[in-house]
Write an enzyme that holds these catalytic residues in place. Structure first.
Site, PDB file in Angstrom:
ATOM      1  N   HIS A  32       1.002  -1.232  -0.096  1.00  0.00           N
ATOM      2  CA  HIS A  32      -0.129   0.141   0.164  1.00  0.00           C
ATOM      3  C   HIS A  32       0.814   1.148   0.046  1.00  0.00           C
ATOM      4  CE1 HIS A  32      -3.409  -2.597   1.823  1.00  0.00           C
ATOM      5  NE2 HIS A  32      -3.304  -2.780   0.439  1.00  0.00           N
ATOM      6  N   CYS A  43       4.695  13.432  -6.639  1.00  0.00           N
ATOM      7  CA  CYS A  43       3.940  14.362  -7.928  1.00  0.00           C
ATOM      8  C   CYS A  43       3.136  13.623  -8.738  1.00  0.00           C
ATOM      9  CB  CYS A  43       5.083  15.165  -8.401  1.00  0.00           C
ATOM     10  SG  CYS A  43       4.371  16.588  -9.685  1.00  0.00           S
ATOM     11  N   CYS A 103       4.781  20.569  -6.077  1.00  0.00           N
ATOM     12  CA  CYS A 103       5.927  19.950  -6.677  1.00  0.00           C
ATOM     13  C   CYS A 103       7.038  20.977  -6.945  1.00  0.00           C
ATOM     14  CB  CYS A 103       5.724  19.089  -7.581  1.00  0.00           C
ATOM     15  SG  CYS A 103       7.205  18.379  -8.351  1.00  0.00           S
ATOM     16  N   CYS A 125       8.042  20.612 -10.742  1.00  0.00           N
ATOM     17  CA  CYS A 125       6.972  21.162 -12.004  1.00  0.00           C
ATOM     18  C   CYS A 125       5.826  21.767 -11.715  1.00  0.00           C
ATOM     19  CB  CYS A 125       6.716  19.878 -12.797  1.00  0.00           C
ATOM     20  SG  CYS A 125       5.614  18.776 -11.836  1.00  0.00           S
ATOM     21  N   SER A 179      -6.579  -8.525  10.068  1.00  0.00           N
ATOM     22  CA  SER A 179      -7.705  -9.187   9.970  1.00  0.00           C
ATOM     23  C   SER A 179      -8.145  -9.461   8.540  1.00  0.00           C
ATOM     24  CB  SER A 179      -9.001  -8.359  10.647  1.00  0.00           C
ATOM     25  OG  SER A 179      -9.083  -6.974   9.663  1.00  0.00           O
ATOM     26  N   ALA A 222       4.326  -8.626  19.199  1.00  0.00           N
ATOM     27  CA  ALA A 222       5.583  -8.495  19.734  1.00  0.00           C
ATOM     28  C   ALA A 222       6.105  -9.750  20.500  1.00  0.00           C
ATOM     29  CB  ALA A 222       5.760  -7.138  20.093  1.00  0.00           C
TER      30      ALA A 222
END
Length: 306
Positions: free
Chosen positions: A138, A146, A201, A204, A243, A287
């Site tokens: 993701h 940009c 940006c 540009c 999940s 953990a």
């Protein structure tokens, strides 16, 4: 609980394990999750940001970047917990082959650089790159892209520019941790959105977008192909802290099942893939589970002498 997972990994040959991680792996680093007891999806005012909405007008972009400006400091500078460090040690030992993550916090990369967080611009590379088999499904919240020229730049650099352009807003408002989202988003009042000044940006002048997959966007095809290849060649697939509610992750569990790859699910509560697994470990602490697995498989305590 760690005993059962360690035995499962041994039975799968102690090699070519593929890991699929979710937001539950980062809660112990102080990054909120989505579906936990206090998760984002349990909040009544949550409305997901889609690509279509982001592009539909400057007001929506102002709202997103205002939220992000106040929320980013919570997810930036986060340090790894023993889930990230344990997975990195298993990768170094050759037990883990690939690490697929739905998370955008960059902590799996950071684990390869010692695991200690930093909010400096110089720390950018530690959150966005490593030679540790990480594949970010993701994207990465520590990067900005940009939409015109495709340039990818550090989110921390953008934070400096946003704070300079919105100096008074930054002085007047401070983010509360309880309102920060897993992607560094933060709920802000309308008056802040109206006063927000956007930046463009530097190369540009194009529109800037977080370098993450927004709701309704597709995971890049090459990333999907890589993940499928890794899963189908794996000795096992271990799903940690997820999940598996979104299809962009669930499809890899289905691919493992189709290919006869054993599946373990290690998380709190029910998942969308329940019934497909050979092993289910219900835990509120990935953990703690990883500490036990590393101790049993590699023979040392995380943070101790190897």
């Amino acid at each position: 609980m760690a005993d059962r997972l360690a035995i499962f990994i041994k039975q799968c040959g102690l090699q070519r394990c593929v890991i699929l991680t979710g937001a539950g792996c980062s809660t112990e680093s102080g990054v909120p999750d989505y579906r936990g007891p206090n998760g984002l999806y349990r909040r009544p005012n949550f409305v997901p940001l889609t690509r279509q909405v982001f592009l539909s007008g400057s007001e929506h972009r102002k709202r997103y970047w205002a939220r992000s400006m106040f929320g980013y400091n919570t997810v930036s500078g986060a340090s790894c917990n023993d889930t990230h460090m344990g997975l990195y040690e298993l990768y170094r030992a050759g037990v883990v082959n690939r690490l697929l993550t739905q998370n955008v916090d960059g902590l799996h990369h950071l684990a390869a650089h010692g695991g200690t967080g930093s909010k400096t611009v110089e720390a950018y590379a530690k959150y966005t790159s490593s030679n540790s088999g990480v594949l970010e499904l993701h994207g990465n919240i520590h990067q900005v892209c940009c939409m015109q020229c495709g340039d990818v730049s550090p989110r921390r650099r953008l934070q400096q520019r946003l704070c300079e352009a919105n100096y008074q807003l930054c002085r007047d408002y401070e983010a509360e941790f309880s309102e920060v989202r897993p992607d560094g988003d933060y709920e802000v009042p309308d008056r802040v959105v109206q006063a927000m000044q956007l930046v463009c940006c530097e190369h540009c002048g194009g529109l800037l977008k977080p370098h993450v997959v927004l709701f309704g966007e597709n995971v890049p095809k090459e990333c999907v192909r890589e993940a499928y290849t890794a899963v189908r060649a794996a000795s096992c697939l271990i799903c940690l802290g997820t999940s598996l509610q979104v299809f962009s992750a669930l499809r890899f569990v289905l691919a493992a099942r189709e290919s006869g790859v054993p599946i373990a699910i290690v998380t709190a509560g029910r998942t969308r893939a329940d019934g497909l697994e050979e092993l289910k470990v219900d835990t509120n602490s990935t953990a703690a589970t990883m500490r036990g697995v590393v101790k049993q498989l590699l023979g040392f305590e995380l943070g101790g002498t190897k």
